[in-house]
Design a protein around this motif. Sequence first.
Motif, PDB file in Angstrom:
ATOM      1  N   HIS A 121      -0.211  -7.339  -5.114  1.00 47.78           N
ATOM      2  CA  HIS A 121      -0.436  -6.195  -5.994  1.00 47.78           C
ATOM      3  C   HIS A 121      -0.239  -4.908  -5.207  1.00 47.78           C
ATOM      4  O   HIS A 121      -0.070  -4.921  -3.986  1.00 47.78           O
ATOM      5  N   ILE A 122      -0.244  -3.777  -5.904  1.00 45.30           N
ATOM      6  CA  ILE A 122       0.032  -2.479  -5.305  1.00 45.30           C
ATOM      7  C   ILE A 122      -1.251  -1.652  -5.244  1.00 45.30           C
ATOM      8  O   ILE A 122      -1.943  -1.489  -6.250  1.00 45.30           O
ATOM      9  N   GLU A 123      -1.562  -1.146  -4.046  1.00 46.31           N
ATOM     10  CA  GLU A 123      -2.676  -0.226  -3.849  1.00 46.31           C
ATOM     11  C   GLU A 123      -2.110   1.180  -3.622  1.00 46.31           C
ATOM     12  O   GLU A 123      -1.040   1.336  -3.026  1.00 46.31           O
ATOM     13  N   ILE A 124      -2.818   2.202  -4.074  1.00 46.88           N
ATOM     14  CA  ILE A 124      -2.383   3.579  -3.836  1.00 46.88           C
ATOM     15  C   ILE A 124      -3.513   4.370  -3.181  1.00 46.88           C
ATOM     16  O   ILE A 124      -4.690   4.147  -3.473  1.00 46.88           O
ATOM     17  N   SER A 125      -3.140   5.280  -2.295  1.00 45.38           N
ATOM     18  CA  SER A 125      -4.139   6.102  -1.609  1.00 45.38           C
ATOM     19  C   SER A 125      -3.534   7.452  -1.267  1.00 45.38           C
ATOM     20  O   SER A 125      -2.344   7.559  -0.965  1.00 45.38           O
ATOM     21  N   VAL A 126      -4.376   8.487  -1.308  1.00 39.91           N
ATOM     22  CA  VAL A 126      -4.023   9.813  -0.813  1.00 39.91           C
ATOM     23  C   VAL A 126      -5.008  10.161   0.286  1.00 39.91           C
ATOM     24  O   VAL A 126      -6.227  10.100   0.076  1.00 39.91           O
TER      25      VAL A 126
ATOM     26  N   ARG B 101      -6.578  19.890  -5.922  1.00 39.96           N
ATOM     27  CA  ARG B 101      -5.438  19.883  -6.833  1.00 39.96           C
ATOM     28  C   ARG B 101      -4.274  19.100  -6.231  1.00 39.96           C
ATOM     29  O   ARG B 101      -3.588  18.339  -6.924  1.00 39.96           O
ATOM     30  N   SER B 102      -4.064  19.300  -4.938  1.00 43.63           N
ATOM     31  CA  SER B 102      -2.983  18.584  -4.251  1.00 43.63           C
ATOM     32  C   SER B 102      -3.219  17.083  -4.276  1.00 43.63           C
ATOM     33  O   SER B 102      -2.302  16.296  -4.530  1.00 43.63           O
ATOM     34  N   VAL B 103      -4.458  16.679  -4.041  1.00 46.14           N
ATOM     35  CA  VAL B 103      -4.796  15.246  -4.066  1.00 46.14           C
ATOM     36  C   VAL B 103      -4.620  14.678  -5.468  1.00 46.14           C
ATOM     37  O   VAL B 103      -4.044  13.598  -5.651  1.00 46.14           O
ATOM     38  N   ASP B 104      -5.105  15.405  -6.478  1.00 45.77           N
ATOM     39  CA  ASP B 104      -5.006  14.921  -7.860  1.00 45.77           C
ATOM     40  C   ASP B 104      -3.543  14.774  -8.287  1.00 45.77           C
ATOM     41  O   ASP B 104      -3.166  13.793  -8.947  1.00 45.77           O
TER      42      ASP B 104
ATOM     43  N   LEU C 285       1.550   8.845  -7.665  1.00 49.05           N
ATOM     44  CA  LEU C 285       1.458   7.487  -7.138  1.00 49.05           C
ATOM     45  C   LEU C 285       1.171   6.478  -8.244  1.00 49.05           C
ATOM     46  O   LEU C 285       1.692   5.353  -8.228  1.00 49.05           O
ATOM     47  N   GLU C 286       0.344   6.876  -9.208  1.00 52.09           N
ATOM     48  CA  GLU C 286       0.069   5.988 -10.348  1.00 52.09           C
ATOM     49  C   GLU C 286       1.344   5.700 -11.124  1.00 52.09           C
ATOM     50  O   GLU C 286       1.571   4.562 -11.570  1.00 52.09           O
ATOM     51  N   GLN C 287       2.179   6.714 -11.300  1.00 54.07           N
ATOM     52  CA  GLN C 287       3.451   6.519 -11.998  1.00 54.07           C
ATOM     53  C   GLN C 287       4.363   5.563 -11.229  1.00 54.07           C
ATOM     54  O   GLN C 287       5.009   4.700 -11.827  1.00 54.07           O
TER      55      GLN C 287
ATOM     56  N   HIS D  19       0.855  -1.188   0.000  1.00 57.06           N
ATOM     57  CA  HIS D  19       0.000   0.000   0.000  1.00 57.06           C
ATOM     58  C   HIS D  19       0.889   1.235   0.000  1.00 57.06           C
ATOM     59  O   HIS D  19       1.612   1.485   0.970  1.00 57.06           O
ATOM     60  N   LEU D  20       0.857   1.989  -1.076  1.00 56.71           N
ATOM     61  CA  LEU D  20       1.593   3.257  -1.158  1.00 56.71           C
ATOM     62  C   LEU D  20       0.643   4.370  -0.752  1.00 56.71           C
ATOM     63  O   LEU D  20      -0.377   4.602  -1.410  1.00 56.71           O
ATOM     64  N   VAL D  21       0.977   5.058   0.336  1.00 50.68           N
ATOM     65  CA  VAL D  21       0.056   6.042   0.911  1.00 50.68           C
ATOM     66  C   VAL D  21       0.748   7.395   1.061  1.00 50.68           C
ATOM     67  O   VAL D  21       1.822   7.491   1.659  1.00 50.68           O
TER      68      VAL D  21
END
Length: 271
Positions: A78-83, A53-56, A62-64, A37-39
């Motif tokens: 697998h890899i999960e991403i969250s902000v 804008r900061s979240v986007d 994170l997608e990259q 989990h990449l947070v």
Amino acid sequence: MDNKLYNILVPVDFAVRNKWAIAKAVELANSFQCNIHLVHVTGKRKNEAGRQRSVDTALRKLEQIKTAYQNHLSGEGHIEISVITGSKMRALSDYIRRYEMDLVVTGLSRFNLVQRLISSVSISRLAKKTNIPVLAVRSSGLIYHFKKIVLPVSGEIPMRQIRLAALLGRAFKSTVYFVSLRKHADGHDNVVDKALEIVQSISTIPVQCFLLEGQNLAKSTLDFSRKINADLIMVNPVKDFRLPGLWSTLTNRLLSYASRIPVVTVNSNKS
């Protein structure tokens, strides 16, 4: 501590140190077939448009990162991403509890002294607050599997460290080294013996016990670990693992900050 790792959290602030934290998380995920989990935590902003804008922006980054590392995973992980927004410590603690993280992996800066100190203290606080092991690695800690695990023993049986050591030991065919100070041998030798018995009762991994010279367990542990070329040091975030000296006292210098060997901090309050 379960017999498996299911979810590994890597806090991401888009600094260079994130690279070796993610690389170590990938290595562990491939060994345990677990998820990463990449947070990223963003601070609160009064302006809603600016906050979005900061979240986007963070999500795009994170997608990259996810794309770059996804192919390094093998098996079912697998890899999960969250902000998430809020204060970093509280936000990460809430995420850890909500999504049942088993381990946090964080990178330490290579050159930035202030950042290392802040990171080291944050590691200790997070381990205490969440009861989840926090593994700190530098760039020099990436090329090893955990073949030699050093576990200092002082005053009580470190049950959670023992269970984690057994878990990692089975996966990496490790040897666990219990160490304690010789000056405490009369009072704590039974603790070392009991720790040895517990490991042998739950695992067949090799275990060795050593009494170390010196007055400070953190320093003696670090010296011993360097001498045997250890791959991992496992500590509890208590006073024993603060290094000696005026500078260390002033800066609250923890073992994880001083060591080039990866250090995992495991709170013992929860068995």
